[in-house]
Design a protein around this motif. Structure first.
Motif, PDB file in Angstrom:
ATOM      1  N   ALA A 145      38.037   7.260 -17.355  1.00 49.19           N
ATOM      2  CA  ALA A 145      37.352   6.297 -18.217  1.00 49.19           C
ATOM      3  C   ALA A 145      37.902   6.386 -19.640  1.00 49.19           C
ATOM      4  O   ALA A 145      38.119   5.373 -20.313  1.00 49.19           O
ATOM      5  CB  ALA A 145      35.848   6.562 -18.202  1.00 49.19           C
ATOM      6  N   LEU A 161      44.321   1.621 -15.215  1.00 53.33           N
ATOM      7  CA  LEU A 161      43.889   2.198 -16.486  1.00 53.33           C
ATOM      8  C   LEU A 161      43.886   1.173 -17.618  1.00 53.33           C
ATOM      9  O   LEU A 161      43.799   1.530 -18.800  1.00 53.33           O
ATOM     10  CB  LEU A 161      44.766   3.401 -16.822  1.00 53.33           C
ATOM     11  CG  LEU A 161      44.734   4.505 -15.753  1.00 53.33           C
ATOM     12  CD1 LEU A 161      45.726   5.599 -16.079  1.00 53.33           C
ATOM     13  CD2 LEU A 161      43.327   5.083 -15.616  1.00 53.33           C
ATOM     14  N   ALA A 162      43.974  -0.113 -17.278  1.00 52.83           N
ATOM     15  CA  ALA A 162      43.883  -1.166 -18.293  1.00 52.83           C
ATOM     16  C   ALA A 162      42.532  -1.100 -19.008  1.00 52.83           C
ATOM     17  O   ALA A 162      41.581  -0.489 -18.517  1.00 52.83           O
ATOM     18  CB  ALA A 162      44.055  -2.528 -17.627  1.00 52.83           C
ATOM     19  N   LYS A 163      42.467  -1.707 -20.166  1.00 51.07           N
ATOM     20  CA  LYS A 163      41.216  -1.733 -20.939  1.00 51.07           C
ATOM     21  C   LYS A 163      40.089  -2.290 -20.060  1.00 51.07           C
ATOM     22  O   LYS A 163      40.277  -3.252 -19.332  1.00 51.07           O
ATOM     23  CB  LYS A 163      41.420  -2.617 -22.177  1.00 51.07           C
ATOM     24  CG  LYS A 163      40.363  -2.425 -23.233  1.00 51.07           C
ATOM     25  CD  LYS A 163      40.889  -2.486 -24.670  1.00 51.07           C
ATOM     26  CE  LYS A 163      39.826  -2.026 -25.648  1.00 51.07           C
ATOM     27  NZ  LYS A 163      38.932  -3.099 -26.132  1.00 51.07           N
ATOM     28  N   PRO A 164      38.886  -1.670 -20.084  1.00 52.80           N
ATOM     29  CA  PRO A 164      37.775  -2.181 -19.274  1.00 52.80           C
ATOM     30  C   PRO A 164      37.453  -3.616 -19.655  1.00 52.80           C
ATOM     31  O   PRO A 164      37.572  -4.009 -20.833  1.00 52.80           O
ATOM     32  CB  PRO A 164      36.612  -1.255 -19.627  1.00 52.80           C
ATOM     33  CG  PRO A 164      37.229  -0.027 -20.208  1.00 52.80           C
ATOM     34  CD  PRO A 164      38.519  -0.475 -20.847  1.00 52.80           C
ATOM     35  N   LEU A 165      37.023  -4.407 -18.670  1.00 51.91           N
ATOM     36  CA  LEU A 165      36.625  -5.784 -18.944  1.00 51.91           C
ATOM     37  C   LEU A 165      35.361  -5.778 -19.798  1.00 51.91           C
ATOM     38  O   LEU A 165      34.444  -4.996 -19.542  1.00 51.91           O
ATOM     39  CB  LEU A 165      36.353  -6.519 -17.622  1.00 51.91           C
ATOM     40  CG  LEU A 165      37.550  -6.612 -16.671  1.00 51.91           C
ATOM     41  CD1 LEU A 165      37.131  -7.198 -15.331  1.00 51.91           C
ATOM     42  CD2 LEU A 165      38.655  -7.454 -17.304  1.00 51.91           C
ATOM     43  N   LEU A 178      31.403  -3.436 -24.723  1.00 51.56           N
ATOM     44  CA  LEU A 178      32.705  -3.673 -25.361  1.00 51.56           C
ATOM     45  C   LEU A 178      32.783  -5.128 -25.803  1.00 51.56           C
ATOM     46  O   LEU A 178      32.412  -6.034 -25.046  1.00 51.56           O
ATOM     47  CB  LEU A 178      33.842  -3.393 -24.383  1.00 51.56           C
ATOM     48  CG  LEU A 178      33.973  -1.960 -23.887  1.00 51.56           C
ATOM     49  CD1 LEU A 178      35.133  -1.877 -22.895  1.00 51.56           C
ATOM     50  CD2 LEU A 178      34.218  -1.014 -25.055  1.00 51.56           C
ATOM     51  N   GLU A 221      41.131   4.584 -19.892  1.00 47.77           N
ATOM     52  CA  GLU A 221      40.971   3.127 -19.971  1.00 47.77           C
ATOM     53  C   GLU A 221      40.729   2.686 -21.418  1.00 47.77           C
ATOM     54  O   GLU A 221      41.238   1.662 -21.862  1.00 47.77           O
ATOM     55  CB  GLU A 221      39.797   2.674 -19.088  1.00 47.77           C
ATOM     56  CG  GLU A 221      40.085   2.775 -17.591  1.00 47.77           C
ATOM     57  CD  GLU A 221      38.878   2.430 -16.735  1.00 47.77           C
ATOM     58  OE1 GLU A 221      39.075   1.994 -15.600  1.00 47.77           O
ATOM     59  OE2 GLU A 221      37.719   2.611 -17.195  1.00 47.77           O
ATOM     60  N   LEU A 222      39.930   3.477 -22.140  1.00 46.75           N
ATOM     61  CA  LEU A 222      39.587   3.103 -23.519  1.00 46.75           C
ATOM     62  C   LEU A 222      40.724   3.322 -24.499  1.00 46.75           C
ATOM     63  O   LEU A 222      40.878   2.583 -25.471  1.00 46.75           O
ATOM     64  CB  LEU A 222      38.393   3.934 -24.005  1.00 46.75           C
ATOM     65  CG  LEU A 222      36.989   3.510 -23.609  1.00 46.75           C
ATOM     66  CD1 LEU A 222      35.994   4.356 -24.386  1.00 46.75           C
ATOM     67  CD2 LEU A 222      36.751   2.025 -23.883  1.00 46.75           C
TER      68      LEU A 222
END
Lengths: 245, 245, 245, 245, 245, 245
Positions: B84, B226-230, B243, B87-88
């Motif tokens: 997590a 691991l892309a930025k969380p939606l 977010l 991801e951030l």
């Protein structure tokens, strides 16, 4: 017996659908309590979402323990917070990915998982591995559908899921399908009718497995890793999670 | 460069010790920012503790992103919230178990982990597995020391840890030791002196690995898992984690 | 500190390129010594080539020990002679495949290796396995480029490598790229610019890892498998390799 | 047919013993040629020794190809240079660890390896893994005997080996024994007589396997990884290893 | 020596072909006895067929023990009843899938199995796994040919098998072929001629391996799992299988 | 629903005990039919016994299909004939080792199996592997009790089993116990009472799992490996097993 189905996201329309599916397979005498937590994200599509869903989920486990719940189902295909929930609960706790994969291994030789967004494929493989089910899992496939689109009445979600399941059978050499999202729980029968192979929904599978464990009086072992957490201060916004001795 | 070391528990005496150890190995020009989250348990000794430590940890990552931090170390041997956090973050994030195990695999043939409570042994093995380090890990051993006893001045913690390390060498056929708790970060040199084999502390190891990744301009891949969380609503006590797009 | 980068083939133009890449990432205060052995093949593209490169490599390690070298990088993606080198050296020795794969596992979920000739694919998989990195390695792909073509000014090598990297992203489901030859060390930044994912070069990765290990005072364990070789006669053309007691 | 048994160390008394054991099991019509290389260490007890034994071994393969040899056995339990030798040879090449482990898997459920020095245990496990035999290998045990002590007439080597084999049966739950050194080739029958379980010597096993492969006209595949090495300059003391086109 | 080749199905035309292939590779002095059981299915293409073939196979082993047979080959690629047969026999027993896969691992880097019906692919993978040969097995491919079509003179079976072998080389990255049915035993040389890579037939491979084991005096270990079955009543139609003390 | 529990050995006192245990956990509305086959050994303690038990077991499946049975439990811890039974049955078939191991993995972190004779340990490990449960299985322990001694009224079997379970907890680091023989089905509650950890009996576990699968309408997939066997002649004493088209 009373089984609590916890949808770890906070979208209650999904929770109701999940509850209905669980009730449809529960035996006479099983009370299904379906809830969403009071805190957390509206859908779970990343490790970040999962991490934020777990505290609310644990609150529901703690409440369930006070209410005399016999067993729990965690109704999100990432099985978030499963081990922490097992530490808190005296009875059994089963995740829907866990339940679906285990049952799939008993009725076929290999299964494909069909899930929502591609970014969750890694987590599905991770769960297959830690449950020992990797050897039965031929593939994990994404429809690139956001979870909440499954809740929208006129969406083409169902067609896309059926198409992906069909491709799984053709390309993966599998003989059954595991649906990779609690939000697909109502599609099981339809897809099985179209494709003619077993289609396993984790919500139904988890409900029956927890019922079975409770009937067998099998509870989470409190010797070792899954023993009750040690009481200690928790500070800040999560202070209410402090366990009393 | 600026590296943020996050001790995911809320015991600041440990955070300070961790910060000092990181600074002792950092190269000239690296600024070490050592923090504990504003919420969470005082120590992490169960899956429950871990789950409650993660939101506070993620707050610190989010704050770090606003502050221009180049990379992060998660300074608890369970490596809570690692994916997590990745991801951030735009830069690299490394866990101390991850760091210590990887480096151990490069200087010996097999290592033993010496950790605190027996109930955490399962998590250490789990991490060894998911990092691919299981094949180098001969054993995980517990001293049955609560984490916070490491902070008590007059405790016999150090002796017990040295004894367990000695048994590891004698019984496990290993040639180096990995210390299984961030609270042991100051014992490394002492144990190495007594036993004559490499002893690896994850805080120091993680600091150097993040420094290396930053120097190499290697950042967390934003393609895929691991892309930025939606962005999506988070409700209740964790609402501040929503977010923005 | 002094780090020796050994290009195990005997093509000095490649050695110079490798040395330059290592120097570009080394921290202030690190002296990089880049060499090729006095004996061995001009490129390494088979197990036979590897076997013949190792004695010269070990000569360079032995010389390094006399010269007070702190750590070594073996700069060929087959990591030839790594364990033998570790037996000889008191400090750390890291291979570039080892270094690149380990770092890749920390910044992405899965990587693809892009290498030169197809006949070396097996060795890359073998290394991924013995380092525990097989679980992160989605694919090993060859461009069918001989190693020395990378040294030719007007060759189309760079284009073919970029093309293969692009296919890796499209077909393998990976989120970072590991370059599978020391001769590609200067292409890293270019490919990363074109493709937008992390691209890891083992020469740079190995340099930073050895720097880190030396800074942490972590040396090869001399207990067990990697202890100094027992002194004994070596006869014939390799007589000079006889170790004195 | 002509089979060449190469003892990769340069101690000819061991080579003669190995040759005698091979001849004792060879069928009528098989000519056994037993040799040691012209260069290399007198015994192989480390990765360093192995690396230095391989060039001499490859010389013997190259000579064998000129002499019309049909197949080769590499008679050292570390199976040094096996893949490089396969690249050079048109016929089959088998290592004695490989041969012994494969046959052991066909006559029992699990075996223990009993070898010389403890520092070689890692290599025996490594071979078990790469041959797929790890699942049959219950343990690798060392007698802490230097290889050459097996050649000394009055030594207590035999007793210590029998003792370790006995412990293997008692403690490892195994039902057959693999002898972990070519120098033990003459002890097989004695130990089997004492312990009453199958005892497998790799020299004999390798001889029969190569005989079988030659009889079946099964040669090393020249498609892919084991194709003939590409011709290229080798410089310095190993210049004679340059392959002609 | 006398080796009994048991074709576990009851189609004697196949048994004769198998016997001829075994005799063609046996050394002078080896007597080949090729039989089919007195009970069981005419071909083996399912787990059900396999289960029904095993009692007849065990009768033939028991008869062989009375007749002084030295070793056995089970000539069906599913290797049915292998462990039970080993319990009954004092000498070695080898399955043809086992034999072919082991030898393939010694002459190439990876093999493809080409077999009959798609429904048997799972069993071939299962065998590869339990023999430790999964790591060498790149693929198992079916021609969708019923076993007995291989016995029909004018069938296009041979062409389809050659085609599938060719696809294996092109698509699987393999360098040798394992034929996945005892009924293909006579096609080996033809396919090898067409494709130019080693093609391994299990009947020939098994014959040579049993010959080797007998020559080495290696018998099935009678310590532990493969010891003689305990005598006890067997009732009903299988009463004759009751073992005397 | 009607569930048939097949005790594959021919000792009816055990069959009755098994039937009683299944009925004790079955839900209202489930009819339990407990049988032994008409042919086969009186107990199953070897691969030979297993092979001879399977035809009779398959007869009972075939009879069950004619009788409209909804699902089957194979009540012997070796799970003999499981895949063949699945081919014959339209509904689910579960083995008791399979059932017990899967449920154990959901309520603890690791289990030990406690079984009868040491020679069956290999088979228990084999099943753990093929079900993916090896990672949860810490040990398989034998009491060296013949199966039928469990049926003798005055035997000390119960004490020995409890002792072995206690050792398992002390020495294996496990937190639950799996009983490794259908004949132990009545000991579950007693041992759980003495030791205070979950004790799982496969007969009860299998009954609930088949009930669950039937309730979920999940039947054996007839696509691929587990499709109905092809009709073909079976000759000799097993002629009656010939399937009609």
């Amino acid at each position: 017996m009373r089984i609590k189905i916890i949808n770890p996201n906070t979208t209650w329309s999904m929770t109701e659908k999940i509850g209905a599916c669980a009730r449809a397979v529960a035996q006479a005498g099983t009370e299904i309590v379906a809830v969403s937590p009071a805190m957390g994200p509206v859908s779970i599509e990343s490790h970040y979402d999962e991490a934020l869903a777990v505290p609310g989920l644990l609150q529901e486990i703690a409440a369930g323990e006070r209410d005399g719940i016999d067993g729990y189902v965690i109704a999100c295909f990432g099985d978030p917070g499963l081990k922490a929930a097992r530490e808190l609960a005296h009875g059994p706790v089963v995740g829907i990915a866990e339940a679906a994969m285990h049952l799939a291994s008993m009725i076929g030789s290999r299964f494909s998982v069909v899930t929502t967004l591609g970014r969750t494929i890694g987590q599905a493989w991770h769960l297959a591995e830690i449950y020992g089910m990797e050897r039965f899992c031929a593939n994990v496939r994404a429809c690139e559908l956001p979870v909440l689109e499954l809740e929208e009445p006129g969406s083409r979600a169902r067609e896309r899921i059926v198409d992906e399941c069909r491709r799984a059978l053709e390309e993966d050499g599998t003989d059954c399908i595991v649906l990779g999202c609690a939000g697909m729980t109502d599609l099981c029968e339809h897809i099985e009718g179209v494709l003619g192979v077993p289609v396993i929904d984790g919500v139904a599978a988890g409900t029956k497995l927890v019922e079975s464990l409770v009937a067998l009086k099998l509870r989470t072992s409190k010797r070792g890793e899954l023993a009750k957490p040690l009481p200690k201060p928790v500070i800040g916004a999560l202070e209410s999670f402090t366990l009393s001795r």
